[in-house]
Design a protein around this motif. Structure first.
Motif, PDB file in Angstrom:
ATOM      1  N   VAL A  60      -1.917 -35.701  30.359  1.00  0.00           N
ATOM      2  CA  VAL A  60      -2.581 -36.859  31.044  1.00  0.00           C
ATOM      3  C   VAL A  60      -3.453 -36.290  32.160  1.00  0.00           C
ATOM      4  CG1 VAL A  60      -1.666 -38.835  32.747  1.00  0.00           C
ATOM      5  CG2 VAL A  60      -0.379 -38.079  30.587  1.00  0.00           C
ATOM      6  N   LEU A  61      -3.117 -35.226  33.019  1.00  0.00           N
ATOM      7  CA  LEU A  61      -3.981 -35.048  34.119  1.00  0.00           C
ATOM      8  C   LEU A  61      -5.226 -33.988  33.808  1.00  0.00           C
ATOM      9  CD1 LEU A  61      -1.210 -33.844  36.674  1.00  0.00           C
ATOM     10  CD2 LEU A  61      -2.524 -35.997  36.506  1.00  0.00           C
ATOM     11  N   LEU A  62      -5.394 -33.254  32.557  1.00  0.00           N
ATOM     12  CA  LEU A  62      -6.444 -32.370  32.309  1.00  0.00           C
ATOM     13  C   LEU A  62      -7.297 -33.137  31.281  1.00  0.00           C
ATOM     14  CD1 LEU A  62      -4.756 -28.700  32.445  1.00  0.00           C
ATOM     15  CD2 LEU A  62      -6.214 -30.221  34.161  1.00  0.00           C
ATOM     16  N   GLY A  63      -6.695 -34.053  30.497  1.00  0.00           N
ATOM     17  CA  GLY A  63      -7.513 -34.646  29.423  1.00  0.00           C
ATOM     18  C   GLY A  63      -7.815 -33.692  28.299  1.00  0.00           C
ATOM     19  N   ASN A  64      -9.109 -33.791  27.940  1.00  0.00           N
ATOM     20  CA  ASN A  64      -9.671 -32.645  27.226  1.00  0.00           C
ATOM     21  C   ASN A  64      -9.604 -31.031  27.597  1.00  0.00           C
ATOM     22  OD1 ASN A  64      -9.997 -34.841  25.037  1.00  0.00           O
ATOM     23  ND2 ASN A  64     -12.051 -35.198  25.926  1.00  0.00           N
ATOM     24  N   TRP A  65      -9.673 -30.970  28.890  1.00  0.00           N
ATOM     25  CA  TRP A  65      -9.497 -29.719  29.176  1.00  0.00           C
ATOM     26  C   TRP A  65      -8.257 -28.799  29.227  1.00  0.00           C
ATOM     27  CZ3 TRP A  65     -13.711 -27.703  31.746  1.00  0.00           C
ATOM     28  CH2 TRP A  65     -14.933 -28.511  31.955  1.00  0.00           C
ATOM     29  N   ARG A  66      -7.264 -29.499  28.590  1.00  0.00           N
ATOM     30  CA  ARG A  66      -6.036 -29.043  28.367  1.00  0.00           C
ATOM     31  C   ARG A  66      -5.942 -27.819  27.442  1.00  0.00           C
ATOM     32  NH1 ARG A  66      -4.846 -33.941  26.266  1.00  0.00           N
ATOM     33  NH2 ARG A  66      -4.843 -33.802  23.749  1.00  0.00           N
ATOM     34  N   ASN A  67      -7.210 -27.727  26.574  1.00  0.00           N
ATOM     35  CA  ASN A  67      -7.272 -26.766  25.512  1.00  0.00           C
ATOM     36  C   ASN A  67      -8.017 -25.580  26.044  1.00  0.00           C
ATOM     37  OD1 ASN A  67      -6.146 -28.411  23.646  1.00  0.00           O
ATOM     38  ND2 ASN A  67      -8.062 -29.077  23.247  1.00  0.00           N
ATOM     39  N   ILE A  68      -8.863 -25.749  27.280  1.00  0.00           N
ATOM     40  CA  ILE A  68      -9.472 -24.870  28.182  1.00  0.00           C
ATOM     41  C   ILE A  68      -8.596 -23.961  29.180  1.00  0.00           C
ATOM     42  CG2 ILE A  68     -11.865 -24.095  29.276  1.00  0.00           C
ATOM     43  CD1 ILE A  68     -12.691 -26.405  28.027  1.00  0.00           C
ATOM     44  N   ALA A  69      -8.168 -24.868  30.049  1.00  0.00           N
ATOM     45  CA  ALA A  69      -7.286 -24.464  31.111  1.00  0.00           C
ATOM     46  C   ALA A  69      -5.847 -24.109  30.691  1.00  0.00           C
ATOM     47  CB  ALA A  69      -7.294 -25.518  32.111  1.00  0.00           C
ATOM     48  N   THR A  70      -5.546 -22.751  30.868  1.00  0.00           N
ATOM     49  CA  THR A  70      -4.039 -22.360  30.361  1.00  0.00           C
ATOM     50  C   THR A  70      -3.216 -22.880  31.575  1.00  0.00           C
ATOM     51  OG1 THR A  70      -4.370 -20.322  31.342  1.00  0.00           O
ATOM     52  CG2 THR A  70      -4.851 -20.431  28.977  1.00  0.00           C
TER      53      THR A  70
END
Length: 105
Positions: free
Chosen positions: A24-34
């Motif tokens: 919910v909070l990171l959206g598509n960035w969840r794959n990049i940001a561990t």
């Protein structure tokens, strides 16, 4: 008041490091940001914001920092409880407003 922007962003990243809130909070960035990276960056931003409040020009900045801590945490918590998709929009709007305030200063 730069420290307030950094404090809210640090708390947002700490909330985003938790598994139920990542999507919910990171959206598509969840794959990049561990999760580990978001925890490290989140705590680093909190420490940096506290440092900025301590060395600030006004003596009330440290009191403001401690006052904003439960306020920002509560805003993120209530947003995640009732309207999780609006938390990300509020974060983007807050960042834009904070950056505009720093530039126009």
């Amino acid at each position: 008041m730069t420290f307030a922007l950094l404090e809210f962003l640090g708390l947002y990243l700490l909330a985003a490091s938790l598994h139920p809130h990542r999507g919910v909070l990171l959206g598509n960035w969840r794959n990049i940001a561990t999760p580990r990276a978001t925890v490290i960056v989140g705590w680093s931003l909190l420490v940096l914001s506290l440092g900025l409040a301590i060395v600030g020009h006004r003596p009330t900045e440290i009191v403001t920092w401690f006052g904003l801590l439960p306020l920002a945490s509560g805003a993120i918590l209530i947003g995640l409880s009732f309207t999780p998709h609006l938390v990300r929009a509020a974060m983007i709007a807050g960042l834009a407003g904070g950056l505009a305030a720093m530039v126009l200063r």
